[in-house]
Design an enzyme around this catalytic site. Sequence first.
Site, mmCIF file in Angstrom:
data_model
loop_
_atom_site.group_PDB
_atom_site.id
_atom_site.type_symbol
_atom_site.label_atom_id
_atom_site.label_comp_id
_atom_site.label_asym_id
_atom_site.label_seq_id
_atom_site.Cartn_x
_atom_site.Cartn_y
_atom_site.Cartn_z
ATOM 1 N N GLU A 153 -3.043 -4.816 -1.240
ATOM 2 C CA GLU A 153 -1.991 -5.809 -1.536
ATOM 3 C C GLU A 153 -2.598 -7.070 -2.164
ATOM 4 O OE1 GLU A 153 1.498 -6.161 0.631
ATOM 5 O OE2 GLU A 153 1.336 -4.217 1.604
ATOM 6 N N ALA A 212 4.656 2.145 -5.472
ATOM 7 C CA ALA A 212 3.630 2.732 -6.333
ATOM 8 C C ALA A 212 3.431 1.910 -7.594
ATOM 9 C CB ALA A 212 3.998 4.179 -6.668
ATOM 10 N N PHE A 251 -3.953 5.756 -5.099
ATOM 11 C CA PHE A 251 -4.081 5.055 -3.805
ATOM 12 C C PHE A 251 -2.711 4.669 -3.243
ATOM 13 C CE2 PHE A 251 -8.195 3.180 -5.750
ATOM 14 C CZ PHE A 251 -8.905 4.329 -5.448
ATOM 15 N N ILE A 252 -1.745 5.570 -3.305
ATOM 16 C CA ILE A 252 -0.414 5.212 -2.823
ATOM 17 C C ILE A 252 -0.291 5.573 -1.340
ATOM 18 C CG2 ILE A 252 2.070 5.454 -3.180
ATOM 19 C CD1 ILE A 252 0.370 4.147 -5.540
#
Lengths: 380, 267
Positions: A364, A123, A155-156
């Site tokens: 990512e 997170a 947005f985890i």
Amino acid sequence: MILSQQHQMMQKLYRQFAETEFTDELLDRLEETEEFDWDIHNKMAKYGFMGVKIPVKYGGQGADSLAYALMIEEFARVSPVLSIYANTSNSLGAGPLLYCGTEEQKQKYVTPVAKGEKILVFALTEPEAGSDAGGTLTTAVQDGDYYVLNGRKTFISGAPFADYAVIYAKTDPTQRGSRGISMFIVDMKLPGVTCGKPEKKMGIVGYPTSDIIMEDVRVHKSELLGPLHKGFSTAMKTLDGGRLGMAAQAVGMAQGCLDESVKYAKERKQFGQPIAKFQAISFMLADMATEIEAARQLVYSTAVRMDAGDPETNKLCAMSKLYAAEMCNRVAYKAVQIHGGYGYIKDYKVERFYRDARIASIYEGTSQVQQMVISGNLLR
Amino acid sequence: MKFIVCVKQVPDTSGVVAVKADGTMDRSRMATITNPDDLNAVEAALALKDQNPEAKVIVVSMGPAPAEGMLRELLAMGCDEAVLVSGREFGGSDTFATSQIIAAAIAHIGLDEDDIIFCGRQAIDGDTAQVGPQIAEKLDLPQVTYAIDLKLEGDKLIVRRQLEDGYMTIETSLPCLVTCIKELNVPRYMTVKGILESFSKPYQVFDYNELKDEPLIELDTIGLKGSPTNVYKSFSPPLKGAGVILDGSPAESVEKLFAALTEKHII
């Protein structure tokens, strides 16, 4: 690159598993319910996929980064979302812990995560801090043996069903930018931790993503991960492996698009012959296959170089992620184009691949962040 | 306690089927797989090992050198040791000669009082279902074929057999030989850790010299010379044309069927 006999066996295993277990029925269910599927998680865990890259000492399979990349690729070829099921534990989940955790932390957290008994998520992102971690507003203030955490992560991936989260929080507000940030392992059951409503996403449906909200969450100081105030620079070092995994996922998704397109182009008839006979279609297929192979070779060689300790790893992982993600989107576009109207219909696999592919250049680290990393390496 | 599993590498029938001019199969041009029923035999042994961790699972195969790839995969599934029986003298063996050689290989490994030999029911290339039973005969062991369920109780093995018209449950003493059918279990996958370990597990090749002193090995009972079977001719059966499905009401269908049969002078 010629794969070793062992890597070829792994590739065969991953392919067999995905083709057998990732049934159309399961994939449709994920899409319809948008929920995490524990049955397939448990099956993947039973075969050790959650800990492919984690050392045997911590309950993993003890394989290398290439073994991990091959797994993500083969899984994503059938189901991008299910490739994520086996990804997090191997990359951003256990990564920071393996990199800078104490022996006690590794035993306590990495082992159950490697076995798939517990789920650990990463997170970092906040509403005001995505690509720019300097905007981190979550704070951790020391109070005796505890740190008190307050803030919101957004947005985890995996948050709604996670057991633990690696949380990034500002521990020294006097330091600017990405400095003064520390990492904490937070038990999601601690008082004050709540999750937001799972987001309605365009793709990767069936792996719920939500906010994590922390209100006066008291985390024991033994759960501080890595050096105090230096969490972000430590984290950056663990992001490479995650980027490689997402590059492998993009290669797999693109291959899935190509598989479907070749099949469809041979079946679909127009003007009295299969559309594969038309150069307009066959040249698209040729371009797709060429780009996929180029990305695949970049990913594989980067995996091997990363494990060998190549000093260019950071740049190579960013290049892999940038190229594979952009390639994947081009390929998915062409796959839908080849399918024509049918590609726009949910009954056809490329419709889902097209939506799933879109995330590749975003999570990512966006493609633009990868460009920053690559150029940063060049212009040092 | 040992569980010895006999396995065969067979052509992947879902791929290209290549036949040589002499009518035998051109295996070099065909993709290979582990014979499906043999995987059920491997799983049966591994499942029994899960309950009896002290037991050792040894896979034995007769075939050319490339069969090593298959044996490594079985080691990666969890088998402990592998033996490849391979030699020019063994080539061209039919089921009689093959079972002779494999029985010799098992005798060479050594059979203890509490050992069990597992075989698949039959191989998808020859479909004879003879090798398992013949191995048992040559080793003078009790055999139970078509196992759909099995349970080890003390020094007895309880096996449920699936027959065409029902089931039969048999209790047998050990050592014994069991042939397994696909309904027995679902074979497990390899694991990544297993793959990494598969190259450091014991792997032996038994060639003619290794086995020649075994009583069952005689030059005139092994290989092409020792095989009573000779391939006279092999051919692809002519393809049957696509069937016709008659639709409509039963009365209409009967009418159409009647017309079709009359047309062909069948009635």
